[in-house]
Design a protein around this motif. Structure first.
Motif, mmCIF file in Angstrom:
data_model
loop_
_atom_site.group_PDB
_atom_site.id
_atom_site.type_symbol
_atom_site.label_atom_id
_atom_site.label_comp_id
_atom_site.label_asym_id
_atom_site.label_seq_id
_atom_site.Cartn_x
_atom_site.Cartn_y
_atom_site.Cartn_z
ATOM 1 N N GLY A 182 10.151 -5.499 0.322
ATOM 2 C CA GLY A 182 10.981 -4.795 1.296
ATOM 3 C C GLY A 182 10.798 -3.289 1.270
ATOM 4 N N LEU A 183 11.128 -2.651 0.145
ATOM 5 C CA LEU A 183 11.013 -1.200 0.052
ATOM 6 C C LEU A 183 9.559 -0.740 0.129
ATOM 7 C CD1 LEU A 183 13.646 -0.330 -2.716
ATOM 8 C CD2 LEU A 183 13.899 -0.267 -0.223
ATOM 9 N N GLY A 184 8.648 -1.618 -0.287
ATOM 10 C CA GLY A 184 7.237 -1.257 -0.232
ATOM 11 C C GLY A 184 6.754 -0.942 1.171
ATOM 12 N N GLN A 185 7.347 -1.586 2.165
ATOM 13 C CA GLN A 185 6.933 -1.321 3.540
ATOM 14 C C GLN A 185 7.260 0.106 3.954
ATOM 15 O OE1 GLN A 185 5.084 -3.528 5.321
ATOM 16 N NE2 GLN A 185 5.148 -4.646 3.376
ATOM 17 N N GLY A 186 8.360 0.645 3.426
ATOM 18 C CA GLY A 186 8.699 2.036 3.714
ATOM 19 C C GLY A 186 7.674 3.005 3.141
ATOM 20 N N VAL A 187 7.237 2.742 1.915
ATOM 21 C CA VAL A 187 6.198 3.563 1.288
ATOM 22 C C VAL A 187 4.903 3.474 2.089
ATOM 23 C CG1 VAL A 187 4.786 3.866 -0.785
ATOM 24 C CG2 VAL A 187 7.218 3.310 -1.003
ATOM 25 N N LEU A 188 4.563 2.267 2.506
ATOM 26 C CA LEU A 188 3.330 2.046 3.269
ATOM 27 C C LEU A 188 3.345 2.822 4.585
ATOM 28 C CD1 LEU A 188 0.667 0.424 3.685
ATOM 29 C CD2 LEU A 188 2.070 -1.328 4.791
ATOM 30 N N VAL A 189 4.426 2.705 5.330
ATOM 31 C CA VAL A 189 4.519 3.389 6.621
ATOM 32 C C VAL A 189 4.467 4.901 6.432
ATOM 33 C CG1 VAL A 189 6.047 3.840 8.583
ATOM 34 C CG2 VAL A 189 5.741 1.504 7.760
ATOM 35 N N GLY A 190 5.147 5.391 5.395
ATOM 36 C CA GLY A 190 5.127 6.829 5.131
ATOM 37 C C GLY A 190 3.727 7.352 4.851
ATOM 38 N N LEU A 191 2.965 6.602 4.078
ATOM 39 C CA LEU A 191 1.599 7.018 3.763
ATOM 40 C C LEU A 191 0.686 6.913 4.989
ATOM 41 C CD1 LEU A 191 1.199 5.478 0.207
ATOM 42 C CD2 LEU A 191 1.202 7.910 0.807
ATOM 43 N N LYS A 192 0.868 5.873 5.793
ATOM 44 C CA LYS A 192 0.084 5.764 7.025
ATOM 45 C C LYS A 192 0.334 6.974 7.924
ATOM 46 C CE LYS A 192 -0.656 0.778 7.684
ATOM 47 N NZ LYS A 192 -2.048 0.844 8.186
ATOM 48 N N TRP A 193 1.582 7.347 8.039
ATOM 49 C CA TRP A 193 1.934 8.494 8.864
ATOM 50 C C TRP A 193 1.338 9.779 8.296
ATOM 51 C CZ3 TRP A 193 4.836 12.765 7.372
ATOM 52 C CH2 TRP A 193 5.168 13.648 8.396
ATOM 53 N N ALA A 194 1.364 9.923 6.963
ATOM 54 C CA ALA A 194 0.863 11.142 6.334
ATOM 55 C C ALA A 194 -0.645 11.301 6.514
ATOM 56 C CB ALA A 194 1.218 11.143 4.841
ATOM 57 N N PHE A 195 -1.395 10.209 6.368
ATOM 58 C CA PHE A 195 -2.852 10.294 6.480
ATOM 59 C C PHE A 195 -3.322 10.251 7.930
ATOM 60 C CE2 PHE A 195 -2.471 8.815 2.052
ATOM 61 C CZ PHE A 195 -3.302 9.742 1.439
ATOM 62 N N ALA A 196 -2.624 9.481 8.762
ATOM 63 C CA ALA A 196 -2.916 9.424 10.208
ATOM 64 C C ALA A 196 -4.400 9.193 10.495
ATOM 65 C CB ALA A 196 -2.432 10.705 10.896
ATOM 66 N N ARG A 197 -4.985 8.215 9.818
ATOM 67 C CA ARG A 197 -6.406 7.920 10.003
ATOM 68 C C ARG A 197 -6.613 6.965 11.179
ATOM 69 N NH1 ARG A 197 -10.639 5.177 5.603
ATOM 70 N NH2 ARG A 197 -12.518 6.127 6.491
ATOM 71 N N ALA A 198 -7.553 7.284 12.034
ATOM 72 C CA ALA A 198 -7.848 6.428 13.181
ATOM 73 C C ALA A 198 -8.582 5.170 12.727
ATOM 74 C CB ALA A 198 -8.698 7.190 14.193
ATOM 75 N N ARG A 199 -8.373 4.090 13.452
ATOM 76 C CA ARG A 199 -9.045 2.832 13.133
ATOM 77 C C ARG A 199 -10.490 2.856 13.643
ATOM 78 N NH1 ARG A 199 -5.616 -1.324 11.529
ATOM 79 N NH2 ARG A 199 -3.398 -0.871 11.760
ATOM 80 N N PRO A 200 -11.304 1.938 13.095
ATOM 81 C CA PRO A 200 -12.689 1.834 13.601
ATOM 82 C C PRO A 200 -12.705 1.365 15.058
ATOM 83 C CG PRO A 200 -12.413 0.654 11.505
ATOM 84 C CD PRO A 200 -11.044 1.007 11.994
#
Length: 246
Positions: free
Chosen positions: A126-144
């Motif tokens: 549960g809480l892990g999803q919050g960490v995941l979303v936060g890191l995705k937002w921070a790096f903001a890497r485009a997909r292939p």
């Protein structure tokens, strides 16, 4: 990697460091210090590896070139049956699948009155999803380019890789806790490791993630799993110690 990414990584590392130190202090007499030390060392080693992966693709060094080579090598190579297989396999890491499996595991644990492990499951999934979303937002890497399945949001780290690692990794822990037959333990562990690996491979094969996204997701997921299990185990030991003194 931008300033926001470094700031987010620093805050996450600081939070976990304080968490581990706090539980180490609170459970010094009730829980084995060696076990806690090893868990902390493993966690920080994984965080360092995750940071190395992140810096690797953002600085466009060998890891970035590896990502490009893998993506180019897979383009147009996969056969129809392989694509269909990976499209099915990738669902094992989907949000709905993870939620349903986690709910079933939670029901099993509550039935066996294993409330602390049920709490650990809530933390890692549960809480892990919050960490995941936060890191995705921070790096903001485009997909292939050339995605073979629908995928939204940012690319790094891979959510499917992260979720499969924390959920199926948690189930591996339960297998060794509840199953008594050694052969069954080993067979179940091998099967679950293959599931985790296949989910990660499917994300690259379907061109929805770079290879380093999956590497980062696996590393982060294992670090979060170690942290969640350690924190809940320490909290359990602390509460048991207080109850024993009353």
């Amino acid at each position: 990697m931008n300033v926001g990414s470094y700031l987010w990584l620093g805050l996450v590392a600081l939070f976990f460091a304080l968490l581990v130190v706090a539980f180490a202090y609170l459970t010094l007499r009730e829980w084995h210090g060696l076990a806690l030390t090893l868990a902390a060392a493993m966690f920080f080693g994984l965080v360092w590896l995750f940071t190395t992966i992140a810096v690797g693709w953002t600085s466009r060094d060998d890891l970035y070139q590896f990502d490009q080579a893998v993506h180019a090598g897979l383009a147009g190579v996969s056969s129809d049956w392989a694509v269909q297989f990976f499209r099915l396999a990738t669902h094992l890491g989907d949000g709905l699948t993870v939620a349903l499996v986690a709910a079933g595991v939670a029901a099993f644990l509550l039935y066996h009155r294993d409330r602390w492990r049920a709490a650990a499951l809530g933390v890692v999934v549960g809480l892990g999803q919050g960490v995941l979303v936060g890191l995705k937002w921070a790096f903001a890497r485009a997909r292939p380019s050339g995605n073979l399945v629908e995928a939204g949001f940012y690319s790094f780290p891979s959510g499917h890789a992260f979720s499969s690692m924390v959920l199926y990794g948690f189930i591996i822990v339960l297998v060794w806790r509840y199953v008594r037959r050694e052969a069954v333990r080993v067979a179940a562990t091998i099967l679950l490791v293959l599931v985790i690996a296949t989910v990660g491979l499917s994300r690259v094969a379907l061109s929805v993630h770079w290879a380093s996204d999956v590497m980062g997701g696996f590393t982060l997921g294992l670090a979060w799993l170690v942290c969640g299990l350690t924190a809940t185990r320490a909290a359990q030991a602390y509460r048991a110690g207080r109850a024993g003194r009353c």
